[in-house]
Design an enzyme around this catalytic site. Structure first.
Site, mmCIF file in Angstrom:
data_model
loop_
_atom_site.group_PDB
_atom_site.id
_atom_site.type_symbol
_atom_site.label_atom_id
_atom_site.label_comp_id
_atom_site.label_asym_id
_atom_site.label_seq_id
_atom_site.Cartn_x
_atom_site.Cartn_y
_atom_site.Cartn_z
ATOM 1 N N SER A 1 0.798 -1.222 0.000
ATOM 2 C CA SER A 1 0.000 0.000 0.000
ATOM 3 C C SER A 1 0.837 1.281 0.000
ATOM 4 O O SER A 1 1.552 1.540 -0.954
ATOM 5 C CB SER A 1 -0.948 -0.033 1.179
ATOM 6 O OG SER A 1 -1.897 0.965 1.033
ATOM 7 N N HIS A 2 0.773 2.057 1.079
ATOM 8 C CA HIS A 2 1.438 3.362 1.104
ATOM 9 C C HIS A 2 2.912 3.260 1.492
ATOM 10 O O HIS A 2 3.608 4.270 1.523
ATOM 11 C CB HIS A 2 0.705 4.288 2.074
ATOM 12 C CG HIS A 2 0.622 3.696 3.455
ATOM 13 N ND1 HIS A 2 -0.271 2.704 3.763
ATOM 14 C CD2 HIS A 2 1.323 3.941 4.583
ATOM 15 C CE1 HIS A 2 -0.114 2.366 5.032
ATOM 16 N NE2 HIS A 2 0.849 3.102 5.545
ATOM 17 N N LYS B 1 -11.786 0.327 0.386
ATOM 18 C CA LYS B 1 -11.824 1.756 0.141
ATOM 19 C C LYS B 1 -11.376 1.994 -1.292
ATOM 20 O O LYS B 1 -10.706 1.155 -1.882
ATOM 21 C CB LYS B 1 -10.990 2.521 1.158
ATOM 22 C CG LYS B 1 -9.543 2.087 1.330
ATOM 23 C CD LYS B 1 -8.950 2.816 2.530
ATOM 24 C CE LYS B 1 -7.451 2.610 2.662
ATOM 25 N NZ LYS B 1 -7.081 1.482 3.512
ATOM 26 N N ASP C 1 -2.808 6.391 -3.261
ATOM 27 C CA ASP C 1 -1.624 5.728 -2.708
ATOM 28 C C ASP C 1 -1.145 4.588 -3.612
ATOM 29 O O ASP C 1 -1.645 4.413 -4.729
ATOM 30 C CB ASP C 1 -1.901 5.218 -1.289
ATOM 31 C CG ASP C 1 -2.873 4.046 -1.275
ATOM 32 O OD1 ASP C 1 -3.709 3.973 -2.188
ATOM 33 O OD2 ASP C 1 -2.785 3.206 -0.364
ATOM 34 N N ASP D 1 -6.263 2.596 -3.053
ATOM 35 C CA ASP D 1 -7.465 2.638 -2.207
ATOM 36 C C ASP D 1 -7.579 3.931 -1.405
ATOM 37 O O ASP D 1 -8.635 4.241 -0.875
ATOM 38 C CB ASP D 1 -7.585 1.385 -1.316
ATOM 39 C CG ASP D 1 -6.349 1.117 -0.488
ATOM 40 O OD1 ASP D 1 -5.361 1.863 -0.599
ATOM 41 O OD2 ASP D 1 -6.374 0.124 0.280
ATOM 42 N N ARG D 2 -6.485 4.699 -1.307
ATOM 43 C CA ARG D 2 -6.555 5.955 -0.541
ATOM 44 C C ARG D 2 -6.749 7.153 -1.473
ATOM 45 O O ARG D 2 -6.469 7.073 -2.667
ATOM 46 C CB ARG D 2 -5.263 6.179 0.236
ATOM 47 C CG ARG D 2 -5.018 5.147 1.275
ATOM 48 C CD ARG D 2 -3.814 5.532 2.102
ATOM 49 N NE ARG D 2 -3.596 4.501 3.113
ATOM 50 C CZ ARG D 2 -2.955 4.701 4.247
ATOM 51 N NH1 ARG D 2 -2.426 5.890 4.501
ATOM 52 N NH2 ARG D 2 -2.805 3.733 5.104
ATOM 53 N N ASP E 1 -1.578 1.342 -3.840
ATOM 54 C CA ASP E 1 -2.512 0.363 -4.386
ATOM 55 C C ASP E 1 -3.879 0.950 -4.722
ATOM 56 O O ASP E 1 -4.828 0.207 -4.990
ATOM 57 C CB ASP E 1 -2.663 -0.821 -3.430
ATOM 58 C CG ASP E 1 -3.196 -0.423 -2.071
ATOM 59 O OD1 ASP E 1 -2.966 0.725 -1.650
ATOM 60 O OD2 ASP E 1 -3.867 -1.251 -1.431
HETATM 61 C C1 VG1 Z 1 -3.129 2.269 8.418
HETATM 62 C C2 VG1 Z 1 -4.285 3.226 8.609
HETATM 63 C C3 VG1 Z 1 -5.601 2.475 8.502
HETATM 64 C C4 VG1 Z 1 -5.662 1.763 7.150
HETATM 65 C C5 VG1 Z 1 -4.449 0.870 6.992
HETATM 66 C C6 VG1 Z 1 -4.396 0.207 5.635
HETATM 67 O O1 VG1 Z 1 -3.127 1.292 9.434
HETATM 68 O O2 VG1 Z 1 -4.183 3.886 9.842
HETATM 69 O O3 VG1 Z 1 -6.662 3.381 8.662
HETATM 70 O O4 VG1 Z 1 -6.825 0.993 7.065
HETATM 71 O O5 VG1 Z 1 -3.254 1.631 7.154
HETATM 72 O O6 VG1 Z 1 -4.423 1.136 4.611
HETATM 73 P P1 VG1 Z 1 -2.188 1.391 10.726
HETATM 74 O O7 VG1 Z 1 -2.437 0.128 11.497
HETATM 75 O O8 VG1 Z 1 -0.790 1.549 10.236
HETATM 76 O O9 VG1 Z 1 -2.622 2.612 11.476
HETATM 77 V V1 VG1 Z 1 -3.735 0.765 3.133
HETATM 78 O O10 VG1 Z 1 -4.124 1.927 2.096
HETATM 79 O O11 VG1 Z 1 -2.121 0.747 3.644
HETATM 80 O O12 VG1 Z 1 -4.213 -0.780 2.760
HETATM 81 CO CO CO Z 2 -3.600 1.434 0.227
#
Ligand code: VG1
Ligand code: CO
Length: 549
Positions: free
Chosen positions: A118-119, A382, A283, A287-288, A285
């Site tokens: 993801s990010h 998302k 981001d 979804d953000r 992937d």
């Molecule tokens: C983070 C965010 C959370 C989100 C998750 C996955 O998790 O705070 O809101 O759902 O990333 O997003 P954490 O446990 O690091 O706070 V993604 O776009 O990385 O799949």
């Molecule tokens: Co993501």
């Protein structure tokens, strides 16, 4: 073909003890994933937790980061060896997280694997990840991820077909042993679904009017192809509207996280003189999303509230919504809208997997997280593209600027000043000391006063799923004040180095004359209280957060 004649190897392997999925899949450095058997063990653990693989359909894709292509070839061979009937794989290995969810649902596949961290940054020195989605198209719930983790600690072997690499850059069907591999267009299904949700004609009229300029930054991650196809080719925005639209294995060296810190090029464009009217980014992937107006930033929490308040402008929601859901640390701005609309509002733990049941049961239609994530019941993830189109649809219908829409929202509902302070890569012991220290004080917090602020209650958030009654506890420390302000603190479940402390701060301001302050200034008292109670600076040895969003 008879399985006996297939070239299936059963490879002996030893369990790894660190394959527990976090908030959103298993994330590790590329180096860790490249250890012999590491990826294979985890994939076999997933397959072993399915009642059977025989005759099943899997959707497979990723965000294009380094190791995506190799991992796809490995997973295809393992799927063939484990008896899957069909794997639908995104062309070039590219499928955004929302597109994967869409494809699983549309073709009634049994499950999906998304290769993404993801990010988190990518490249040989960056991170890699595996997300597993179930047949409703959403992230596997905790009971499934825990079963996978348990299996990963017992596993002694995995099955893989010996074969040459498949060509995944050509759309069409090819056999791999008894498996049918179908390489699909990465964008088409998702785009078609989005066209059924929004008023594309109205958005097209706005984007081609010559009076409205948009800038979208794909950050060299997965959304480039989606953005080119949807905003430029379909909706007529001029070419050049999409920046950094070619997915790169290392995201061009950047951090594919759409916030004010990491999407700085877009921020510079949107906060310059003569800035475009609308800016957005996604981001790694897809979804953000981050939403910006001309010299204006929309907090994700406000975005969810504004989407909720304006849902009747969106064709899919013109007759109403079932309800809205937000993760616990997300500001309560959406709650005020839900109250006024007389629809239910749910508060879930962090992570999209907790929204799945609410969406399936039609208890909620719109969902959101403070971490730049909004989405809805069209899929079970998302959705960055959906969020951008939602805003474009509102802008096209209301013919006002982003800033006007947000300010008008504050006047009507009040403003929730909101910020998240992240302390990244803190030594694990120090981070846990902060959380444990706060937990130890919880029972004595009620009634404590700090200047004007009085604590109403403090607790460690526990969630009982209203649909299946499953309980998730220890989801973050909440300190609520009598005026509705909040301090929330939890540890991240997506990092790969040390621990990340997330401190969330929220102050509600109903007074129209006090809605134009700087966010950090409006939250200053709460920031001090959080440090006094949590001893964050002292215990972490840090004098300030790494990232403020
Ligand atoms: C983070 C965010 C959370 C989100 C998750 C996955 O998790 O705070 O809101 O759902 O990333 O997003 P954490 O446990 O690091 O706070 V993604 O776009 O990385 O799949
Ligand atoms: Co993501």
């Amino acid at each position: 073909m008879n399985t006996d004649t297939l070239n299936v190897s059963t490879v002996e392997s030893k369990p790894f003890d660190d394959q527990r999925p976090g908030t959103s899949g298993l994330r590790k450095s590329v180096k860790e994933f490249q250890q012999p058997h590491y990826l294979e063990n985890f994939i076999q653990s997933i397959f072993d937790c399915l009642a059977t693989c025989v005759g099943k359909t899997l959707v497979l894709g990723g965000d294009g980061r380094y190791y995506n292509r190799q991992a796809i070839q490995i997973i295809l061979r393992m799927a063939a060896a484990n008896g899957f009937q069909r794997v639908m794989v995104g062309c070039g290995g590219i499928l955004s997280t929302p597109a994967t969810s869409c494809v699983i649902r549309k073709y009634q596949a049994d499950c999906g694997i998304i290769l993404s961290a993801s990010h988190n940054p990518g490249g040989p020195k960056g991170d890699f990840g595996v997300k597993f989605n179930i047949e409703n198209g959403g992230p596997a719930p905790e009971k499934v991820t825990e079963a996978i983790f348990k299996r990963s600690k017992e596993i002694t072997q995995y099955k893989i077909l010996q074969s040459a690499d498949l060509d995944i850059d050509k759309i069409g069907t090819q056999p791999l042993g008894n498996l049918t591999v179908e390489v699909i267009d990465s964008v088409a299904d998702h785009q078609q679904l989005l066209e059924s949700v929004f008023d594309f004609d109205q958005i097209q009229a706005l984007l081609t009017s010559g009076k409205f300029r948009m800038c979208f930054d794909a950050l060299h991650a997965v959304t480039g192809p989606y953005a080119h196809a949807i905003y430029e080719n379909r909706l007529g925005a001029p070419s050049g509207t999409v920046r950094s639209g070619i997915p790169l294995e290392d995201f061009g060296g950047g951090h594919p996280d759409p916030n004010l810190v990491y999407a700085h090029e877009l921020v510079e464009i949107m906060f310059a003189k003569n800035a475009p009217d609308f800016g957005a980014a996604s981001d790694g992937d897809g979804d953000r999303n981050m939403i910006l107006g001309n010299n204006f930033f929309v907090t994700p929490s406000d975005s969810l509230a504004i989407m909720t308040a304006n849902h009747r402008l969106i064709p899919r929601y013109k007759d109403g919504i079932h309800g809205v859901a937000r993760s616990m640390p997300t500001s309560k701005a959406a709650d005020r809208v839900a109250e006024k609309l007389k629809v239910s509002c749910f508060e879930t733990p962090t992570g999209w997997k907790f929204f799945g049941n609410l969406l399936d049961a039609r208890l909620a239609s719109l969902c959101g997280e403070e971490s730049f994530g909004t989405g809805a019941d069209h899929i079970r993830e998302k959705d960055g593209s959906w969020s951008v189109l939602y805003w474009l649809n509102i802008l096209a219908a209301r013919k006002e600027s982003v800033e006007q829409i947000v300010r008008e929202h504050w006047l009507t509902f009040g403003r929730n000043y909101y910020s998240r302070h992240d302390y990244e890569e803190v030594e694990s012991e120090r981070a846990h000391a902060v959380v444990d220290g706060l937990r130890a004080q919880l029972s004595g917090l009620k009634g404590r006063k700090f200047g004007q602020d009085e604590i109403e209650f403090g607790d460690d958030f526990s969630y009982t799923d209203p649909v299946d009654s499953s309980i998730s506890d220890k989801q973050g420390v909440r300190i609520n004040f009598t005026d509705g302000s909040r301090i929330v603190l939890r540890l991240s479940g997506t990092g790969t180095h040390g621990a990340t402390i997330r401190l969330y701060l929220e102050r509600f301001e109903p007074d129209r004359l006090r809605q134009n302050r700087q966010t950090q200034e409006a939250l200053a008292d709460l920031i001090d209280i959080a440090d006094e109670l949590g001893q964050i600076r002292k215990l972490t040895g840090r004098d300030k957060p790494t990232v403020i969003t």
